[in-house]
Motif scaffolding. Structure first.
Motif, PDB file in Angstrom:
ATOM      1  N   THR A 292      -0.978  -5.618   1.266  1.00 58.27           N
ATOM      2  CA  THR A 292      -1.317  -5.754  -0.154  1.00 58.27           C
ATOM      3  C   THR A 292      -2.815  -5.871  -0.366  1.00 58.27           C
TER       4      THR A 292
ATOM      5  N   PRO B 181      -7.095  -5.031  -0.080  1.00 56.76           N
ATOM      6  CA  PRO B 181      -7.913  -4.010  -0.751  1.00 56.76           C
ATOM      7  C   PRO B 181      -8.017  -2.687   0.000  1.00 56.76           C
TER       8      PRO B 181
ATOM      9  N   ASN C 208      -7.002   0.896  -0.785  1.00 58.98           N
ATOM     10  CA  ASN C 208      -5.579   0.855  -1.104  1.00 58.98           C
ATOM     11  C   ASN C 208      -5.412   1.280  -2.565  1.00 58.98           C
TER      12      ASN C 208
ATOM     13  N   SER D 228       0.808  -1.226   0.000  1.00 57.51           N
ATOM     14  CA  SER D 228       0.000   0.000   0.000  1.00 57.51           C
ATOM     15  C   SER D 228       0.841   1.277   0.000  1.00 57.51           C
TER      16      SER D 228
ATOM     17  N   TYR E 102      -4.052  -1.432  -4.905  1.00 57.19           N
ATOM     18  CA  TYR E 102      -4.662  -2.763  -4.932  1.00 57.19           C
ATOM     19  C   TYR E 102      -4.919  -3.199  -6.369  1.00 57.19           C
TER      20      TYR E 102
END
Length: 262
Positions: free
Chosen positions: A171, A173, A198, A81, A201
């Protein structure tokens, strides 16, 4: 405009957003919004991939014929992120982190059967077990398999006090927006965790919500007037239905595992 915020209410408040220091389901639930494992299982017990490009099997050469090793192929182009790339080095770091006795990880159980984890290249991880292991699918899978970013965690020697425990970089959403704590008279300590999308994502177009609000602690009686049904139709996508009495506007999740394939 419809409210695109998913509101989750837990009986207890999360105390950390580090899945491998999580003392309970409440902390794993909150962490899972940000972090992802290589794979997990759906409600029928079938494998589903998250950070893995494919599920290892005898047929694709991922699981060795002697049952002593497994090879995971990782997805390409995944970013944390903060925009940094996710690679096999992060998987190796996660293994070293979990099995480090100084860390005291709550996730160490499934990793005790491993003799070695190797980053073969940026997108390939090989796990060698101490003996034939029919439970090869447990390490790096589910809530005890969430992958940590090496570049974020490595600088901290004291895992218990590292600021990143409440400022996760994942990593998944959603990313952390704010972690709020307050002491409310009568109902006690409460925690409210706000998550936003994010921006890195990989499947942003599949998300149904713009924000997630998770609240826990205090008086659990606020959850009684509500009931809800929730399901995950694809990785990172919640669909929920909430029924509440006219006296309550709370959206309830007794456990995020109902709505999210861990």
């Amino acid at each position: 405009m419809a409210d695109k915020t998913l509101k989750l209410l837990l009986w207890q408040a999360p105390s950390t957003l580090n899945p491998h220091l999580a003392p309970g389901i409440k902390d794993q639930t909150a962490s899972r919004i940000v972090y992802e494992p290589l794979a997990s299982f759906d409600r029928e017990g079938r494998f589903i991939s998250f950070l893995a490009a494919e599920i290892p099997a005898l047929e694709n050469g991922g699981v060795s014929a002697d049952g002593r090793s497994v090879v995971w192929k990782l997805k390409h182009g995944v970013k944390w992120s903060d925009g940094q790339p996710y690679t096999a080095k992060d998987v190796l770091f996660t293994y070293n982190y979990i099995t480090n006795p100084d860390v005291g990880s709550a996730s160490v159980g499934p990793y005790k059967t491993i003799s070695k984890v190797a980053a073969v290249d940026d997108y390939t991880v090989q796990i060698t077990f101490k003996d034939v292991n029919p439970a090869w699918a447990l390490p790096f899978v589910g809530v005890q398999g969430m992958i940590l970013p090496e570049h974020v965690f490595a600088p901290y020697r004291d895992a218990a006090t590292a600021p990143v425990n409440l400022a996760p970089v994942g990593t998944g959403p959603f990313r952390l927006k704010e972690f709020q704590t307050e002491d409310v008279l009568v109902i006690g300590n409460t925690v409210k965790v706000l998550f936003e999308r994010n921006p890195y994502y990989r499947d942003a177009g599949k998300l149904s919500f713009d924000e997630v609000t998770l609240q826990g602690g205090g008086d659990a009686s606020v959850a009684k007037p509500c009931s809800r049904k929730a399901s995950l139709t694809m990785p990172g996508t919640f669909r929920s239905t909430t029924r509440c009495s006219k006296h309550s506007k709370q959206t309830v999740s007794e456990s995020l595992s109902i709505a999210w394939e861990f």
